[in-house]
Design an enzyme around this catalytic site. Structure first.
Site, PDB file in Angstrom:
ATOM      1  N   CYS A   1      -3.125  -4.831  -7.642  1.00  0.00           N
ATOM      2  CA  CYS A   1      -2.825  -3.402  -7.790  1.00  0.00           C
ATOM      3  C   CYS A   1      -3.115  -2.929  -9.210  1.00  0.00           C
ATOM      4  O   CYS A   1      -3.201  -1.723  -9.452  1.00  0.00           O
ATOM      5  CB  CYS A   1      -1.373  -3.108  -7.413  1.00  0.00           C
ATOM      6  SG  CYS A   1      -0.157  -3.791  -8.550  1.00  0.00           S
TER       7      CYS A   1
ATOM      8  N   SER B   1       0.831  -1.200   0.000  1.00  0.00           N
ATOM      9  CA  SER B   1       0.000   0.000   0.000  1.00  0.00           C
ATOM     10  C   SER B   1       0.869   1.255   0.000  1.00  0.00           C
ATOM     11  O   SER B   1       2.031   1.228   0.417  1.00  0.00           O
ATOM     12  CB  SER B   1      -0.911   0.000   1.227  1.00  0.00           C
ATOM     13  OG  SER B   1      -0.146   0.172   2.407  1.00  0.00           O
TER      14      SER B   1
END
Length: 503
Positions: free
Chosen positions: A285, A230
Site C-alpha cells: 500500500c 482495499s
C-alpha cells in the site's frame, strides 16, 4: 525449505489447533502455480467459539499486571528472531516475495512487538492533586475487551503484528482473521506467542472469508476492529462495524505519487523508485505506482534511468537468492494487474517496458508479471486513478511543483507521497501543504517506525486513529477519569447547587 502441509490448516482457538467449518480452499505457491495445502474457512459457529474463548480469558488477562504482559512481548520478540528463517520461508512460499523482502517485513513486525513491550510506560495514567479543596483527580487507560483484526495478504506477518501485540499488551484479548491466501505465518506466530507465555484464549486465529468477517462485525462481544485492505472493503468494514457499535480503524487503498524536481539527484531517485515501485512485485500500500516529473527534461532523465535499471531486474522464485522480484500472489490477481496494463495501452499511455510476456524457466505455471513502465500517463486514465497493486509504474509530466501538488491533493487517496529535491524550501512547502498522511523527502517509502503511527488521509483511512505506535494505545484502550475526595471525619458541609468549580 519447509515441507508442505499434509493436513488442512485450521484455526487456533483457546490455545489449540482446531478444524472448524465445512468449507476449505487451496493455498497456492505463486511461483509454481501449485496448491501446497488447503485452509479451512471458519463458519459462524467457529468464529463465535473463538470470541467465546477470548471473552472468557479477558477478565484474568485485564487484571494481569502490565509488566507481566510486557514480558510476554519481550519473550515473543526473542522467539520471532530465533524462528525468523522458518517464518520467512512460510511468507515466501505463500505470498511469493523474495526472502530478503520477507525478512524486512518480519523485522518491521518485530519492532512493533518490541514497542508493545513498553506497555508499562505507555499505560501510565495522569494524576493531579488538589484540583479542588482536598480533591484529587486522575485518568487511567483501561482495556476495551475483545478486539479483532482483519489483515491482508501482502504482509501476512507484519500487519497482524501491527495489531494484536499492542492490543493484548493493553489488556485486551484478540481474534485475528488473517488473509486466507497466505495464512501459515500468522498461525505459527500465534503458537510462538503461546510459547512466550501468552495464556490460552488471549489470542485466537480464525481463517475464513466474508462469513468470518461478518460474524466479527456483528457479534456484540467484539468491541473494536482493526482492518487493512482495499478501500471498498475498508469502507464496508467501517460502516458495518460502526453500525454495530464498535470502535473501528479501517486502512484502505492508496495511489502514491513521487514528485521528482528538476534539481533532484536523478540517479539516486531512480534507484529509490526501482525498489519502491517493484519491490514485493508492487504489492504494497506504500508502493510508488506514479512518478510526477516536473519538466520534460526531468521526465526524460528519469525514464532513461528507469529503463536502464529495469533491463537488469531479475524475475524469479522468491527462494532464488538472485531474484529481485517474485510472482504476484494468485492467478486472479495476475489477471487483474495484466488487465490494468492492457487498459493503460488502450487509453493512450505509452508503454515503454512491457512485462506481460515474462517467463521464468522452471516456473512456467507461476504468476510472474515482469515490470511495466508507462510514459504520458494522464489524470483520468484508469491506471492513474485506481490502485493496481502490481509491478506497474507510470510517469506523469507536469510543468510546476504546484501543478504536481494540485494533482496529488485532488486524488481520492491520501496514503503516502514523496518528493525528490535538493531544495529545502520546496521540500518544506511540499510537506506542509500536501494533503497526504505520510510524506517522504528523498525517501520513497515513508513508512513510520514502530514508535510513530501509520495511516493515510482521505479515502485511505476510515476512522480517527492510525495504526500502531502511540495511536494504538489510544485505539485499544478507553480513558477513565476518577475524581475523589475524603472529607475530614465529623466535618459537615452545606448543600451547594452551583456547578462544581475550583473558584
Amino acid at each position: 525449505m519447509t515441507t508442505s502441509h499434509s493436513a488442512p490448516l485450521g484455526h487456533l482457538i483457546n490455545g489449540q489447533r482446531v478444524v472448524g467449518g465445512s468449507r476449505s480452499q487451496p493455498v497456492f505457491n505463486p511461483a509454481t502455480g501449485q496448491a501446497e495445502t488447503t485452509v479451512m474457512l471458519a463458519d459462524k459457529t467457529t468464529v463465535e467459539a473463538a470470541i467465546t474463548a477470548a471473552q472468557a480469558a479477558f477478565t484474568s488477562w485485564r487484571n494481569t499486571p502490565p509488566l507481566k504482559r510486557a514480558r510476554v512481548m519481550s519473550s515473543l520478540k526473542v522467539l520471532l528472531e530465533q524462528h525468523a528463517d522458518e517464518l520467512c520461508e512460510m511468507i515466501t512460499r505463500e505470498h511469493g516475495k523474495v526472502l530478503s523482502d520477507a525478512m524486512g517485513e518480519l523485522q518491521r513486525g518485530i519492532e512493533n512487538v518490541e514497542y508493545a513491550s513498553y506497555a508499562t510506560e505507555l499505560l501510565k495514567g495522569e494524576h493531579s492533586k488538589n484540583v479542588g479543596p482536598a480533591i484529587d483527580s486522575w485518568s487511567e487507560f483501561q482495556p476495551l475487551g475483545v478486539a479483532a483484526g482483519i489483515t491482508p495478504f501482502n504482509f501476512p506477518a507484519m500487519v497482524p503484528l501491527w495489531m494484536w501485540p499492542m492490543a493484548v499488551a493493553c489488556g485486551n484479548t484478540f481474534v485475528l482473521k488473517p488473509s486466507e491466501r497466505d495464512p501459515t505465518s500468522a498461525l505459527r506466530i500465534a503458537e510462538l506467542a503461546l510459547e512466550a507465555g501468552l495464556p490460552p484464549g488471549v489470542l485466537n486465529v480464525v481463517n475464513g472469508d466474508k462469513e468470518a468477517v461478518d460474524t466479527l462485525l456483528q457479534d456484540p462481544r467484539i468491541k473494536a476492529v482493526s482492518f487493512v485492505g482495499s478501500t471498498p472493503i475498508a469502507e464496508y468494514i467501517y460502516s458495518e462495524g460502526c453500525k454495530h457499535g464498535k470502535r473501528v480503524q479501517a486502512l484502505g487503498g492508496a495511489k502514491n505519487h513521487a514528485v521528482v524536481m528538476p534539481d533532484a539527484d536523478v540517479p539516486n531517485a531512480v534507484n529509490a523508485l526501482m525498489g519502491a515501485a517493484f519491490g514485493s512485485c508492487g504489492e504494497r500500500c506504500m508502493a510508488i505506482p506514479l512518478v510526477v516529473a516536473v519538466g520534460d527534461e526531468t521526465a526524460d532523465a528519469v525514464l532513461a534511468g528507469l529503463k536502464t535499471e529495469l533491463a537488469k531486474i531479475r524475475l524469479g522464485s522468491g527462494f532464488d537468492a538472485q531474484s529481485d522480484m517474485g510472482p504476484l500472489v494468485t492467478r486472479a490477481h495476475f489477471d487483474k494487474v495484466k488487465g490494468y496494463v492492457d487498459q493503460g495501452v488502450k487509453e493512450g499511455a505509452l508503454l515503454l517496458v512491457d512485462g506481460r510476456g515474462a517467463k521464468v524457466a522452471g516456473h512456467e505455471a507461476g504468476y510472474f508479471l515482469g515490470p511495466c513502465l508507462f510514459d504520458h500517463v494522464k489524470p483520468g486514465m484508469t491506471i492513474y486513478l485506481e490502485e493496481i497493486f502490481g509491478p506497474v509504474l507510470g510517469v506523469v509530466r507536469v510543468k510546476t511543483l504546484q501543478e504536481a501538488m494540485d494533482m496529488i491533493n485532488d486524488h481520492e487517496y491520501g496514503n503516502g507521497t514523496c518528493i525528490f529535491t535538493r531544495d529545502g524550501e520546496a521540500a518544506r512547502y511540499f510537506t506542509d501543504n500536501i494533503q497526504v498522511g505520510m510524506v517522504g523527502v528523498n525517501v520513497p517509502l515513508p513508512v513510520p517506525v514502530a514508535y510513530h503511527s501509520f495511516g493515510g488521509w482521505k479515502r485511505s483511512l476510515f476512522g480517527d486513529l492510525h495504526a500502531y505506535g502511540p495511536d494504538a494505545v489510544r485505539f485499544y484502550t478507553k480513558r477513565k477519569t476518577i475524581t475523589q475526595r475524603w472529607p475530614a471525619a465529623g466535618v459537615r458541609e452545606g448543600t451547594v447547587f452551583a456547578f462544581p468549580s475550583s473558584r
